[in-house]
Design a protein around this motif. Sequence first.
Motif, PDB file in Angstrom:
ATOM      1  N   ILE A 166      45.169  68.753  56.799  1.00 26.16           N
ATOM      2  CA  ILE A 166      43.465  68.732  56.688  1.00 26.16           C
ATOM      3  C   ILE A 166      42.849  68.670  58.009  1.00 26.16           C
ATOM      4  O   ILE A 166      42.754  67.742  58.870  1.00 26.16           O
ATOM      5  CB  ILE A 166      43.164  67.523  56.011  1.00 26.16           C
ATOM      6  N   GLY A 167      42.020  69.871  58.042  1.00 29.63           N
ATOM      7  CA  GLY A 167      41.310  70.039  59.455  1.00 29.63           C
ATOM      8  C   GLY A 167      41.846  71.233  60.300  1.00 29.63           C
ATOM      9  O   GLY A 167      43.047  71.186  60.325  1.00 29.63           O
ATOM     10  N   GLY A 191      36.049  63.001  60.596  1.00 35.55           N
ATOM     11  CA  GLY A 191      36.137  63.073  58.867  1.00 35.55           C
ATOM     12  C   GLY A 191      37.585  62.387  58.703  1.00 35.55           C
ATOM     13  O   GLY A 191      37.808  62.227  57.310  1.00 35.55           O
ATOM     14  N   THR A 192      38.141  61.932  59.264  1.00 35.39           N
ATOM     15  CA  THR A 192      39.616  61.562  59.057  1.00 35.39           C
ATOM     16  C   THR A 192      39.627  60.003  58.506  1.00 35.39           C
ATOM     17  O   THR A 192      40.129  59.803  57.499  1.00 35.39           O
ATOM     18  CB  THR A 192      40.423  61.286  60.426  1.00 35.39           C
ATOM     19  N   GLY A 247      28.371  66.910  60.353  1.00 35.38           N
ATOM     20  CA  GLY A 247      28.623  66.038  59.041  1.00 35.38           C
ATOM     21  C   GLY A 247      27.403  65.702  58.371  1.00 35.38           C
ATOM     22  O   GLY A 247      26.304  66.310  58.420  1.00 35.38           O
ATOM     23  N   SER A 248      27.324  64.433  57.989  1.00 34.66           N
ATOM     24  CA  SER A 248      26.328  63.726  56.944  1.00 34.66           C
ATOM     25  C   SER A 248      25.967  62.543  57.800  1.00 34.66           C
ATOM     26  O   SER A 248      26.421  61.835  58.224  1.00 34.66           O
ATOM     27  CB  SER A 248      26.643  63.631  55.790  1.00 34.66           C
ATOM     28  N   VAL A 258      34.349  59.307  67.155  1.00 36.02           N
ATOM     29  CA  VAL A 258      34.468  58.249  66.303  1.00 36.02           C
ATOM     30  C   VAL A 258      35.478  57.162  66.707  1.00 36.02           C
ATOM     31  O   VAL A 258      36.552  57.256  66.869  1.00 36.02           O
ATOM     32  CB  VAL A 258      34.733  58.219  64.661  1.00 36.02           C
ATOM     33  N   GLN A 259      34.848  56.106  67.517  1.00 32.77           N
ATOM     34  CA  GLN A 259      35.624  55.178  68.245  1.00 32.77           C
ATOM     35  C   GLN A 259      36.423  54.188  66.990  1.00 32.77           C
ATOM     36  O   GLN A 259      35.496  53.826  66.332  1.00 32.77           O
ATOM     37  CB  GLN A 259      34.770  54.424  69.163  1.00 32.77           C
ATOM     38  N   ILE A 260      37.587  53.953  67.507  1.00 30.95           N
ATOM     39  CA  ILE A 260      38.305  53.314  66.323  1.00 30.95           C
ATOM     40  C   ILE A 260      37.913  51.548  66.466  1.00 30.95           C
ATOM     41  O   ILE A 260      37.764  51.090  67.574  1.00 30.95           O
ATOM     42  CB  ILE A 260      39.642  53.256  66.581  1.00 30.95           C
TER      43      ILE A 260
END
Length: 492
Positions: free
Chosen positions: A11-12, A245-246, A329-330, A396-398
């Motif tokens: 995916i991706g 998006g993960t 993205g959204s 996106v930082q975890i």
Amino acid sequence: MMEKDTDFLLIGGGIMSATLGVLIQEFWPQAHILMVEKLSDVACESSEAWNNAGTGHAAFCELNYTPMRPDGSIDTKKAIQIGTSFELSKTFWAYLVKKDKIPDPKCVIRRVPHHSFVWGAENAAFLRRRHEALKTIPLFHGMQFSEDRRQIATWLPLVMNGRSKLQPIAATRMEYGTDVDFGSLTRTMIQSLKTSPTFRLITEHEVRGLRQMANNRWQVNVKNLIHDEVHEVSAKFVFIGAGGGTLPLLDKSGIPEATGYAGFPVGGQWLRCTNQDVIDRHFAKVYGQAEVGAPPMSVPHLDTRFIKGKKALLFGPFAGFSTKFLKYGSYFDLPLSVELDNFIPLLAVGWHEFDLTKYLVKQVTQSLEERLEALRAFFPEVVEKDWEIEIAGQRVQIIKPNPEKGGTLAFGTEVVTASDGSLAALLGASPGASTSVGIMLDVLQKCFKKEWMSQEVQQKLHTMLPWYGTALHQNPRLCKQVRDTSASVLQL
């Protein structure tokens, strides 16, 4: 017609999925691979060169990889880890060049010297200690250090012209540095994958849901964004490499290992040079020190890059805040990701990471003049009309659950895998792309333990990566041999 069954679902369409796909094809040529990409083309999000916060991470110049311990000594552990992993990536890319899977290495990687540059007596002292700690490690042999203005001016004329002679400065230089166009590399690798009848790429399709069946296979809902149709695909193994998006897809998987994970999006912008004369006068990656609270992807650098074969110069990145998890993205990505199991970690990070919050607020409210002032610290003679804003990618930082604090912000890259090895998901950001080969090898080793130990896989592994598993930083002769070989094949 979309396949109803596949062995591997990726995916991706970014560097991670491309790397994993090529590795799978090398180890198990008969395996069927389906890659699903939401956008109209691959490598349009984090793998695209203009969206990357850094390229060719080898820990030569990134000061955040060598933090200072409380006693004043330099911690080199992370630098060694990243440096070794990048050499592994170069060895693998060289193997692909030999197999004609990368027809022209200059389209994806070039030599660009790496520099650290600091000002102020305290920072200069830190850089000197860092150099002393690294120079004896084979991975960093050849690193030069100087506080001599004339010497540094020969390395970095753009940085030195017009600089106050009263300002204490210091710099290091690594000739072995490189620049990697991960967008071009991703597209090249996927193009090679497409020559096999067992591989298929589907663009403008989005994975909307997935659940594990009683037979341990994954039933995945894939929506055709053009015809508004939903298909179901059954996969033996699923890799979620969808960048920002993960996280939502990992949550939908329902695996216990995903419980409590959350994400904090950080946007980015560059100052992009439009004056070809200025671009031509600079040939280096120059990294400084990050502000207090800044995420690693926001370490300021004046950066020579080759993007789709054309030389470019940029400065930044400047962090920003958006509720999007992806550039395309959204705005609902962040609020929709908040659930009962990750609400406490999110709240805890908001409380404990005040420096990060303050840093992001400062970055978001910066004017163009303030950004140019930040650039002027690296390039004193900057002219405003020569630079324009370029929107970079989203990271996106975890955020991980923490029994003591409630939640912690984890920088870097992390892989979450299901206990039965049927699913793996990649979270995080820098230095992911540069270390993609090592990360994907770890995924295969962890998820396919029995197959990994087979004679066929081990022989292929030795053919592709003869030194894999060796402590390169402890073997000067082997380190030089590995570096020289990949440099020759990659035309560096």
